[in-house]
Design a protein around this motif. Structure first.
Motif, PDB file in Angstrom:
ATOM      1  N   GLY A  95      56.652  14.930  83.422  1.00 22.02           N
ATOM      2  CA  GLY A  95      57.675  14.015  83.898  1.00 22.02           C
ATOM      3  C   GLY A  95      57.371  12.574  83.565  1.00 22.02           C
ATOM      4  O   GLY A  95      56.480  12.273  82.747  1.00 22.02           O
ATOM      5  N   PRO A  96      58.073  11.656  84.211  1.00 23.76           N
ATOM      6  CA  PRO A  96      57.922  10.224  83.920  1.00 23.76           C
ATOM      7  C   PRO A  96      56.492   9.710  84.088  1.00 23.76           C
ATOM      8  O   PRO A  96      56.050   8.859  83.318  1.00 23.76           O
ATOM      9  CB  PRO A  96      58.858   9.555  84.925  1.00 23.76           C
ATOM     10  N   VAL A  97      55.757  10.220  85.067  1.00 26.54           N
ATOM     11  CA  VAL A  97      54.379   9.751  85.266  1.00 26.54           C
ATOM     12  C   VAL A  97      53.522  10.142  84.074  1.00 26.54           C
ATOM     13  O   VAL A  97      52.722   9.342  83.583  1.00 26.54           O
ATOM     14  CB  VAL A  97      53.790  10.290  86.586  1.00 26.54           C
ATOM     15  N   ASN A  98      53.706  11.384  83.584  1.00 27.73           N
ATOM     16  CA  ASN A  98      52.941  11.824  82.414  1.00 27.73           C
ATOM     17  C   ASN A  98      53.260  10.966  81.202  1.00 27.73           C
ATOM     18  O   ASN A  98      52.381  10.617  80.422  1.00 27.73           O
ATOM     19  CB  ASN A  98      53.249  13.284  82.085  1.00 27.73           C
ATOM     20  N   ARG A  99      54.533  10.641  81.041  1.00 27.12           N
ATOM     21  CA  ARG A  99      54.962   9.808  79.910  1.00 27.12           C
ATOM     22  C   ARG A  99      54.344   8.415  80.004  1.00 27.12           C
ATOM     23  O   ARG A  99      53.855   7.865  79.021  1.00 27.12           O
ATOM     24  CB  ARG A  99      56.489   9.721  79.888  1.00 27.12           C
TER      25      ARG A  99
END
Length: 191
Positions: A95-99
């Motif tokens: 998700g956004p955190v991984n990105r």
């Protein structure tokens, strides 16, 4: 300090990446990571055995999802199509955190020989999970190993492209699958 809050693992990883970027891996202590994440040092050790292990947070889940995607690929799928199914399945948890973490993790790994070693071991583990899943589908071992290694390279290339893009245009899966197609095409030039 807060204890057992939701997403503690994620907060520890974010805190560590920030500190590794700000002051370097070697200069960062577990106590600093725990403080930045708002947890105690003992909470850190409930989640990770040492600061090096922060790099592989979620590796077991990622390996499992890659293997599940491969196992669930249609019966007539080629080895690379099965790997593609694994990449799609594994991408679903990103998700956004991984990105957002991608460029920071890349910088931290590039600056530390110890983290480069751990990153290499992570790649070996992901390839092993995919190889096993392919062999269980009846793919001969050398072919399974090659397809799995291409899968790891595609995941890494796709993740890098996704995390460094100006905006998120559909998640990780399209990037990982495009990288797999590029790598497959590149094998033709090997002779």
């Amino acid at each position: 300090m807060a204890r057992w809050q939701p997403e503690t693992t994620q907060r520890l990883v974010v805190a560590a990446c920030d500190l590794f970027t700000e002051q370097g891996y070697d200069a960062t202590t577990v106590a600093q990571i725990a403080e930045r994440a708002g947890v105690t040092k003992s909470t850190f050790f409930r989640h990770f055995s040492d600061k090096r292990e922060l790099l592989v947070a979620g590796q077991e889940t990622l390996s499992r999802l890659l293997a599940e995607g491969i196992a669930e690929a249609p019966a007539g799928a080629t080895p690379l199509e099965a790997v593609g199914a694994g990449l799609e399945r594994a991408s679903s948890i990103m998700g956004p955190v991984n990105r957002e973490l991608g460029p920071r993790l890349k910088a931290a790994v590039a600056a530390s020989a110890e983290l480069q070693e751990r990153d290499a071991l992570k790649s070996v583990g992901l390839a092993a999970a995919m190889t096993t899943a392919l062999v269980e589908r009846g793919v001969p071992d050398p072919t399974a190993q090659l397809a799995a290694e291409l899968g790891v390279l595609a995941f890494k290339r796709g993740y890098s492209q996704w995390s460094e893009a100006e905006r998120d245009d559909g998640g990780l899966a399209p990037h990982a699958l495009a990288a797999l197609r590029e790598l497959h095409a590149a094998t033709a030039s090997l002779g």
